[in-house]
Write a protein that holds these residues in place. Structure first.
Motif, PDB file in Angstrom:
ATOM      1  N   ASP A   1       0.828  -1.213   0.000  1.00 37.71           N
ATOM      2  CA  ASP A   1       0.000   0.000   0.000  1.00 37.71           C
ATOM      3  C   ASP A   1       0.859   1.257   0.000  1.00 37.71           C
ATOM      4  N   ALA A   2       1.987   1.216   0.688  1.00 34.23           N
ATOM      5  CA  ALA A   2       2.880   2.378   0.698  1.00 34.23           C
ATOM      6  C   ALA A   2       3.466   2.618  -0.689  1.00 34.23           C
ATOM      7  N   LEU A   3       3.832   1.537  -1.372  1.00 37.09           N
ATOM      8  CA  LEU A   3       4.342   1.680  -2.738  1.00 37.09           C
ATOM      9  C   LEU A   3       3.271   2.266  -3.649  1.00 37.09           C
ATOM     10  N   MET A   4       2.050   1.780  -3.501  1.00 37.99           N
ATOM     11  CA  MET A   4       0.942   2.263  -4.328  1.00 37.99           C
ATOM     12  C   MET A   4       0.704   3.759  -4.091  1.00 37.99           C
ATOM     13  N   ARG A   5       0.730   4.177  -2.833  1.00 38.14           N
ATOM     14  CA  ARG A   5       0.533   5.592  -2.506  1.00 38.14           C
ATOM     15  C   ARG A   5       1.616   6.468  -3.122  1.00 38.14           C
ATOM     16  N   ALA A   6       2.807   5.880  -3.268  1.00 36.82           N
ATOM     17  CA  ALA A   6       3.925   6.640  -3.841  1.00 36.82           C
ATOM     18  C   ALA A   6       3.946   6.563  -5.363  1.00 36.82           C
ATOM     19  N   GLY A   7       2.973   5.849  -5.947  1.00 34.50           N
ATOM     20  CA  GLY A   7       2.919   5.715  -7.402  1.00 34.50           C
ATOM     21  C   GLY A   7       3.965   4.767  -7.949  1.00 34.50           C
ATOM     22  N   LEU A   8       4.408   3.819  -7.130  1.00 35.38           N
ATOM     23  CA  LEU A   8       5.428   2.855  -7.542  1.00 35.38           C
ATOM     24  C   LEU A   8       4.796   1.488  -7.799  1.00 35.38           C
ATOM     25  N   PRO A   9       5.483   0.608  -8.554  1.00 36.38           N
ATOM     26  CA  PRO A   9       4.962  -0.750  -8.789  1.00 36.38           C
ATOM     27  C   PRO A   9       4.679  -1.476  -7.492  1.00 36.38           C
ATOM     28  N   SER A  10       3.807  -2.482  -7.539  1.00 39.18           N
ATOM     29  CA  SER A  10       3.315  -3.183  -6.333  1.00 39.18           C
ATOM     30  C   SER A  10       4.394  -3.867  -5.522  1.00 39.18           C
ATOM     31  N   GLY A  11       5.556  -4.115  -6.117  1.00 42.93           N
ATOM     32  CA  GLY A  11       6.651  -4.722  -5.366  1.00 42.93           C
ATOM     33  C   GLY A  11       6.701  -6.236  -5.442  1.00 42.93           C
ATOM     34  N   ASP A  12       5.795  -6.868  -6.228  1.00 41.76           N
ATOM     35  CA  ASP A  12       5.763  -8.333  -6.299  1.00 41.76           C
ATOM     36  C   ASP A  12       7.113  -8.936  -6.691  1.00 41.76           C
TER      37      ASP A  12
END
Length: 347
Positions: A205-216
């Motif tokens: 969720d933090a990555l999403m808020r920052a506009g970054l890929p989901s991190g998978d």
């Protein structure tokens, strides 16, 4: 000549099983398979043993023992947790009966059965992986108060004390993003635990808020240990595209990540940002000092013990769920963001 009274130990020896198994049979526990139950029951009849349930209940009612069962005492987080618990139970006049399961559900059943045989007044449990609600049923049915700590069992009608895992990793990722990192990994932990799921959800969720890929692509599983941290760095180095920082499942993994980075001639906090989770005592004195999400293990142990004593002293205590807040403690290992963009271009 006076006849010696048959004991549970005599039955266990004759049947070739543990004393805890005999206790489970006597209590009618569903945890014992039928073949073992039949063998133990035959020995009980043969030796003429009579189970005095009233005496057993009386021993339990007067018990001054509190059981504490943790899943990994090799992790200093749990040692600090146990110290916090002991501070409270000792001042209340109880003795701590501590056991480590090493993530074995079978071992957990044995130690809990043994504790019941000794007549504990209550139990604090950090469940081993794979623990089912049914594993707690003998305790619940007998009226022994139970407090789950660190890990929860959704649906279990017992009290729980957990840290805010979601908020912790959310803060950690936001900190790294603020330092300029755009490729952030999540390192360590078993994917089949609720704690892992909560921490990874905060990470995503933090990555999403920052506009970054989901991190998978940057989630690396391993044992939640120092050795596990070293192993995930080895996996990371095989990637064509590498992260420049990581939020680790716990401090033990973070220490291992720092070891693995140094083995690869990378300096934690300079070439790669590292954030842990727990804030164990060694975090402050590590080199570099570890940026981490502070859970306050000793304080958590104290709160868990206080909750259990409240349950013990209440005739009809309702299950209570407590979620403890966490905070990010910024130290040297996460770096100061200098040359992050340059590192990303060359990673």
């Amino acid at each position: 000549m006076k006849r010696t009274r048959t004991t549970v130990i005599d039955i266990a020896r004759a049947a070739g099983v543990s004393k805890s198994t005999v206790s489970l049979v006597l209590q009618g526990s569903p945890l014992v398979n039928e073949a073992t139950r039949a063998k133990v029951s035959a020995v009980i009849r043969e030796l003429g043993y009579v189970y005095n349930r009233s005496a057993a209940n009386l021993r339990q009612a007067k018990s001054g023992i509190v059981g504490i069962v943790v899943n990994d005492l090799t992790n200093s987080f749990f040692a600090e947790l146990a110290v916090g618990m002991d501070m409270v139970v000792q001042s209340a006049g109880y003795v701590q009966f501590l056991a480590n399961t090493g993530e074995s559900v079978d071992r957990q059943r044995e130690v809990i059965a043994s504790m019941r045989e000794h007549g504990i007044a209550g139990l604090i449990l950090s469940p081993a992986r794979g623990t089912q609600i049914s594993d707690l049923k003998p305790l619940i049915d007998s009226g022994i108060p139970v407090v789950l700590v660190v890990r929860n069992l959704p649906g279990a009608k017992v009290s729980s004390l957990l840290s805010d895992n979601y908020a912790g990793t959310l803060q950690a990722v936001e900190h790294l993003v603020g330092l300029g990192h755009r490729r952030i990994a999540f390192m360590g932990g078993y994917a089949d635990t609720a704690v892992f799921e909560e921490r990874v959800r905060g990470y995503r969720d933090a990555l999403m808020r920052a506009g970054l890929p989901s991190g998978d692509d940057f989630i690396f599983n391993s044992a939640p240990s120092r050795a596990g941290g070293v192993a995930v760095v080895e996996k990371m180095l095989l990637r064509a595209e590498r992260p420049t920082a990581a939020v680790c499942f716990n401090d033990a993994v973070a220490f291992g990540v720092c070891d693995g980075l140094r083995a690869a001639r990378m300096e934690p906090g300079v070439d790669f940002g590292v954030v842990g989770f727990d804030d164990v005592i060694e975090a402050k004195t590590a080199v570099p000092a570890l940026t981490t999400v502070s859970v306050d293990p000793q304080g958590m142990g104290q709160r868990a013990a206080q909750l259990l004593l409240k349950q013990i002293n209440s005739e009809r205590a309702e299950p209570e769920a407590q979620l403890l807040s966490v905070r990010l403690v910024v130290r040297e290992s996460s770096g100061i963001g200098k040359n992050v963009r340059n590192r990303e271009e060359h990673a």
